[in-house]
Every structure is written in C-alpha cells, then in structure tokens.
Design a protein around this motif. Structure first.
Motif, PDB file in Angstrom:
ATOM      1  N   GLU A  62       2.865  -2.575   2.382  1.00  0.00           N
ATOM      2  CA  GLU A  62       2.449  -2.683   0.983  1.00  0.00           C
ATOM      3  C   GLU A  62       1.911  -4.074   0.691  1.00  0.00           C
ATOM      4  O   GLU A  62       0.936  -4.240  -0.042  1.00  0.00           O
ATOM      5  CB  GLU A  62       3.633  -2.373   0.075  1.00  0.00           C
ATOM      6  CG  GLU A  62       3.293  -2.390  -1.397  1.00  0.00           C
ATOM      7  CD  GLU A  62       4.476  -2.000  -2.265  1.00  0.00           C
ATOM      8  OE1 GLU A  62       4.455  -2.322  -3.479  1.00  0.00           O
ATOM      9  OE2 GLU A  62       5.411  -1.375  -1.736  1.00  0.00           O
ATOM     10  N   SER A  63       2.533  -5.093   1.269  1.00  0.00           N
ATOM     11  CA  SER A  63       2.080  -6.481   1.171  1.00  0.00           C
ATOM     12  C   SER A  63       2.804  -7.287   2.235  1.00  0.00           C
ATOM     13  O   SER A  63       3.777  -6.808   2.849  1.00  0.00           O
ATOM     14  CB  SER A  63       2.361  -7.073  -0.222  1.00  0.00           C
ATOM     15  OG  SER A  63       3.760  -7.193  -0.432  1.00  0.00           O
ATOM     16  N   PRO A  87      -2.544  -6.876   1.207  1.00  0.00           N
ATOM     17  CA  PRO A  87      -2.370  -7.961   0.227  1.00  0.00           C
ATOM     18  C   PRO A  87      -1.356  -9.010   0.698  1.00  0.00           C
ATOM     19  O   PRO A  87      -0.330  -8.666   1.294  1.00  0.00           O
ATOM     20  CB  PRO A  87      -1.863  -7.228  -1.020  1.00  0.00           C
ATOM     21  CG  PRO A  87      -2.347  -5.820  -0.862  1.00  0.00           C
ATOM     22  CD  PRO A  87      -2.312  -5.548   0.620  1.00  0.00           C
ATOM     23  N   TYR A 113      -6.862  -4.109   5.408  1.00  0.00           N
ATOM     24  CA  TYR A 113      -6.675  -5.293   4.573  1.00  0.00           C
ATOM     25  C   TYR A 113      -5.369  -5.147   3.791  1.00  0.00           C
ATOM     26  O   TYR A 113      -5.229  -4.232   2.972  1.00  0.00           O
ATOM     27  CB  TYR A 113      -7.853  -5.463   3.625  1.00  0.00           C
ATOM     28  CG  TYR A 113      -9.185  -5.679   4.333  1.00  0.00           C
ATOM     29  CD1 TYR A 113      -9.531  -6.928   4.834  1.00  0.00           C
ATOM     30  CD2 TYR A 113     -10.077  -4.617   4.504  1.00  0.00           C
ATOM     31  CE1 TYR A 113     -10.744  -7.124   5.482  1.00  0.00           C
ATOM     32  CE2 TYR A 113     -11.297  -4.810   5.152  1.00  0.00           C
ATOM     33  CZ  TYR A 113     -11.619  -6.060   5.637  1.00  0.00           C
ATOM     34  OH  TYR A 113     -12.821  -6.261   6.283  1.00  0.00           O
ATOM     35  N   ARG A 154     -12.736  -6.164   1.628  1.00  0.00           N
ATOM     36  CA  ARG A 154     -12.507  -4.728   1.798  1.00  0.00           C
ATOM     37  C   ARG A 154     -13.657  -3.906   1.201  1.00  0.00           C
ATOM     38  O   ARG A 154     -13.917  -2.781   1.632  1.00  0.00           O
ATOM     39  CB  ARG A 154     -11.165  -4.317   1.180  1.00  0.00           C
ATOM     40  CG  ARG A 154     -11.140  -4.351  -0.313  1.00  0.00           C
ATOM     41  CD  ARG A 154      -9.884  -3.651  -0.873  1.00  0.00           C
ATOM     42  NE  ARG A 154      -8.714  -4.511  -0.808  1.00  0.00           N
ATOM     43  CZ  ARG A 154      -7.619  -4.231  -0.126  1.00  0.00           C
ATOM     44  NH1 ARG A 154      -7.561  -3.132   0.588  1.00  0.00           N
ATOM     45  NH2 ARG A 154      -6.585  -5.045  -0.151  1.00  0.00           N
ATOM     46  N   GLU A 191     -10.027 -10.615  -1.033  1.00  0.00           N
ATOM     47  CA  GLU A 191      -9.931  -9.169  -1.193  1.00  0.00           C
ATOM     48  C   GLU A 191     -11.290  -8.485  -1.267  1.00  0.00           C
ATOM     49  O   GLU A 191     -11.395  -7.283  -0.998  1.00  0.00           O
ATOM     50  CB  GLU A 191      -9.125  -8.839  -2.450  1.00  0.00           C
ATOM     51  CG  GLU A 191      -9.785  -9.273  -3.751  1.00  0.00           C
ATOM     52  CD  GLU A 191      -8.958  -8.866  -4.966  1.00  0.00           C
ATOM     53  OE1 GLU A 191      -8.026  -8.063  -4.786  1.00  0.00           O
ATOM     54  OE2 GLU A 191      -9.260  -9.354  -6.072  1.00  0.00           O
ATOM     55  N   ARG A 208       1.135 -11.509  -0.833  1.00  0.00           N
ATOM     56  CA  ARG A 208       1.750 -11.591  -2.159  1.00  0.00           C
ATOM     57  C   ARG A 208       2.029 -13.015  -2.634  1.00  0.00           C
ATOM     58  O   ARG A 208       2.195 -13.231  -3.835  1.00  0.00           O
ATOM     59  CB  ARG A 208       3.052 -10.786  -2.188  1.00  0.00           C
ATOM     60  CG  ARG A 208       4.098 -11.221  -1.177  1.00  0.00           C
ATOM     61  CD  ARG A 208       5.345 -10.373  -1.290  1.00  0.00           C
ATOM     62  NE  ARG A 208       6.302 -10.660  -0.228  1.00  0.00           N
ATOM     63  CZ  ARG A 208       6.364 -10.013   0.917  1.00  0.00           C
ATOM     64  NH1 ARG A 208       5.531  -9.004   1.147  1.00  0.00           N
ATOM     65  NH2 ARG A 208       7.251 -10.353   1.847  1.00  0.00           N
ATOM     66  N   PRO A 248      -5.160 -17.787  -5.111  1.00  0.00           N
ATOM     67  CA  PRO A 248      -6.465 -17.127  -5.033  1.00  0.00           C
ATOM     68  C   PRO A 248      -7.505 -17.996  -4.330  1.00  0.00           C
ATOM     69  O   PRO A 248      -7.355 -19.215  -4.247  1.00  0.00           O
ATOM     70  CB  PRO A 248      -6.829 -16.908  -6.500  1.00  0.00           C
ATOM     71  CG  PRO A 248      -6.087 -17.980  -7.229  1.00  0.00           C
ATOM     72  CD  PRO A 248      -4.794 -18.156  -6.480  1.00  0.00           C
ATOM     73  N   GLU A 270     -10.660 -14.607  -6.296  1.00  0.00           N
ATOM     74  CA  GLU A 270     -10.174 -13.355  -5.721  1.00  0.00           C
ATOM     75  C   GLU A 270      -8.852 -13.587  -4.998  1.00  0.00           C
ATOM     76  O   GLU A 270      -8.574 -14.680  -4.499  1.00  0.00           O
ATOM     77  CB  GLU A 270     -11.212 -12.774  -4.749  1.00  0.00           C
ATOM     78  CG  GLU A 270     -11.565 -13.687  -3.607  1.00  0.00           C
ATOM     79  CD  GLU A 270     -12.625 -13.089  -2.682  1.00  0.00           C
ATOM     80  OE1 GLU A 270     -12.480 -11.916  -2.310  1.00  0.00           O
ATOM     81  OE2 GLU A 270     -13.570 -13.823  -2.336  1.00  0.00           O
ATOM     82  N   ALA A 271      -8.027 -12.544  -4.983  1.00  0.00           N
ATOM     83  CA  ALA A 271      -6.754 -12.616  -4.269  1.00  0.00           C
ATOM     84  C   ALA A 271      -7.009 -12.639  -2.762  1.00  0.00           C
ATOM     85  O   ALA A 271      -8.084 -12.254  -2.290  1.00  0.00           O
ATOM     86  CB  ALA A 271      -5.889 -11.426  -4.650  1.00  0.00           C
ATOM     87  N   ARG A 272      -6.009 -13.079  -2.034  1.00  0.00           N
ATOM     88  CA  ARG A 272      -6.113 -13.097  -0.568  1.00  0.00           C
ATOM     89  C   ARG A 272      -5.435 -11.869   0.031  1.00  0.00           C
ATOM     90  O   ARG A 272      -4.418 -11.385  -0.465  1.00  0.00           O
ATOM     91  CB  ARG A 272      -5.472 -14.357  -0.002  1.00  0.00           C
ATOM     92  CG  ARG A 272      -6.098 -15.619  -0.537  1.00  0.00           C
ATOM     93  CD  ARG A 272      -5.657 -16.851   0.227  1.00  0.00           C
ATOM     94  NE  ARG A 272      -5.968 -18.047  -0.548  1.00  0.00           N
ATOM     95  CZ  ARG A 272      -6.294 -19.214  -0.031  1.00  0.00           C
ATOM     96  NH1 ARG A 272      -6.357 -19.370   1.279  1.00  0.00           N
ATOM     97  NH2 ARG A 272      -6.552 -20.244  -0.816  1.00  0.00           N
ATOM     98  N   VAL A 273      -6.041 -11.395   1.105  1.00  0.00           N
ATOM     99  CA  VAL A 273      -5.471 -10.295   1.874  1.00  0.00           C
ATOM    100  C   VAL A 273      -5.488 -10.696   3.348  1.00  0.00           C
ATOM    101  O   VAL A 273      -6.177 -11.647   3.736  1.00  0.00           O
ATOM    102  CB  VAL A 273      -6.262  -8.982   1.668  1.00  0.00           C
ATOM    103  CG1 VAL A 273      -6.200  -8.533   0.221  1.00  0.00           C
ATOM    104  CG2 VAL A 273      -7.720  -9.156   2.107  1.00  0.00           C
TER     105      VAL A 273
END
Length: 298
Positions: A179-180, A259, A257, A247, A244, A261, A265, A163-166
């Motif tokens: 936005e990020s 993003p 939360y 959330r 992510e 960029r 992951p 998963e991506a990091r936020v």
C-alpha cells in the motif's frame, strides 16, 4: 577615481604580464601602456609591477589591486549589459527546454503567455535529457529550463509543479503490491543511480546515501536517461524513488509505483544561469509564474 582607460590598461597588463601583448590587445603603443602604468603607480604611491628586460610580474600591492578591481569591473559590465537589454525590450530569440514529459505542458503554457506579451521575441522549445541538461545551460544551447529542484549552481524561479514521491520497483518485486513504503526500505535494496552529470545536491535528494535513520543505501547501476533508469528497475537491478507523475507519463507493465509515505514532495520550476539573467529570461519567468497562478493545479 581611476579613469576607465587606466583600469583597462592595468587589468590587461596584469593578465598578460607583457607590454607588447597588452598594447596589441588595447590597440595602443607600448609607450602608451608604460606611461599609463607609471602614472597609476605615482597615484598609488607604490610599484604595481616588477619589471626587467625579460619578465613582468605583479607586486603584492599590484596583485591586491587587481583582485579588488576585477569583480568591480565585471559588475559594471553586467550592469551595462542588463540596462542595454532593458532598453532594447524583449526581442530576439529565447531557447527554452523541458526535462521530463510531465513538465512540457507547464512550459508550453508559459510559452503561450510569453509569446502573447512579447510577439517580437522568437521562442524555441526543445527537450533535454538527464545527462545533458546542465551542459545545455552551461554552454548556452538553452537559455532556461524547467526541471526538478534542487538544481544547484543555477538561478531558480518559484516552484511551478509539486508532486508526491513514489518508489519504482519491478512488477514482480516483493514491494510491488504494498500500500505504501517508508524511505527506510532504501537500505534493503540497491537504488538505481542518476548519471554523473547530475548535480550532487540533486542526487542527495533523490538517491541519498543514507536513510533518514542513518542506514546506508546500496548503490545500484547508473542510467543515462529516465527511460533507461526505469528499464534497469524493470530488470530487477534496483529500485528508484521518482515523482508520482511517472505512473501517468511512463506507464509500464513491468514497473510498479508504490507511494512513499514519509518523503517530502518533489518541486519543479525554471532554472537558468545567473549570468544569463537577461530581460528575455526575466520576462519568461514572469509569464510562467502568471500562467501557473491562472492554472495552479496544472
């Protein structure tokens, strides 16, 4: 080649440094212990123990022999244990655990497939927290755990989740509607810290001491559970890089939360103690991997 009883006698005496206690542990006479040691010393051609009426100690040659034999004997015992496990098949009880709500569905799919393949093995499922996840593996309360990598000091299976990091921030934080963000923003805000029981390598990955550009990252307060850490974020005590999925599984009106960029992951999978790699554990890792291949998007 040394006989097994010779090795056992020598290593026990090397540990006890007392003929009486050694004889008691081996359930033989002290005379038997002395006879075996003398026979071994004749074969080696040098004294292995320096002994008086009051003191027994290893000679340098004896110490070297003990250091060389100990891991070999441990390896033989482990080989026999693994062979015994394999001979018995996958039976008994397996205790599995998850860390984080979003890992539970993946674990349960693995449990379902494992149970179909090995109905004679009982599976217990439980949840652990950040502060006791490692301890649960170390003390044997849990056999295998699905958790985030890196989980240093443990055997690790193939990644099952990515998963991506936020960045978790308070809802009224100035970054809440961005936005990020870049990892470099960590230098501008205290970062909530994981509990002391969490491994150093994990903390370096999640809450680094420096940004990629080398700027120091301020340390915020410590939380003992993930919910507690998010509460510290909501209170404005700091920010926190997370996956992510937070959330979806931890939606809160007081936390946003954002993003990140430029962060790699987060990967999650099975971890277990290397010396607890039983037939049950190996079979469960295979089941988890096979279940993941059937549903890789999970």
């Amino acid at each position: 080649m040394l006989e097994r009883y010779e090795v056992e006698t020598f290593l026990t005496l090397a540990e006890e440094l007392h003929f009486g206690r050694t004889a008691e542990r081996l359930r033989v006479t002290t005379g038997r212990v002395s006879h075996v040691v003398k026979k071994l010393e004749r074969r080696i051609g040098a004294p292995l123990f320096a002994r008086t009426s009051r003191v027994v100690r290893l000679t340098p040659i004896g110490r070297q022999l003990a250091d060389d034999l100990t891991p070999l004997v441990a390896g033989m015992a482990e080989a026999v244990r693994r062979a015994t496990e394999a001979g018995r098949g996958v039976t008994g009880r397996l205790r599995v655990a998850f860390l984080g709500e979003w890992t539970a569905p993946v674990l349960l799919r693995a449990v379902e497939l494992f149970t179909r393949r090995h109905p004679e093995c009982q599976v217990e499922v439980r949840e652990v927290q950040l502060f006791n996840s490692r301890q649960s593996l170390e003390d044997g309360t849990v056999d295998i755990l699905i958790a985030a990598y890196p989980f240093d000091g443990m055997a690790c299976g193939p990644p099952l989740l990515s998963e991506a990091r936020v960045l978790a921030v308070a809802a009224n934080h100035r970054l809440a509607h961005a936005e990020s963000v870049s990892l470099e923003v960590l230098a501008d805000h205290p970062v909530v810290q994981y509990p002391a029981a969490t491994s150093a390598e994990f903390k370096r990955d999640r809450t680094p001491e420096h940004t990629p550009a080398g700027h120091p990252v301020p340390r915020g307060p410590v939380g003992n559970t993930f919910s507690e850490m998010l509460t510290l974020v909501a209170m404005g005590r700091g920010v926190l890089p997370v996956g992510e999925q937070a959330r979806h599984y931890y939606p809160r009106p007081d936390v946003a939360y954002v993003p990140i960029r430029d962060a790699p992951p987060i990967r999650r999978g099975l971890v277990w103690r290397e010396d607890n790699t039983t037939a049950r554990v190996r079979a469960f890792v295979r089941a988890a991997s096979d279940a993941h291949q059937v549903d890789p998007a999970a």
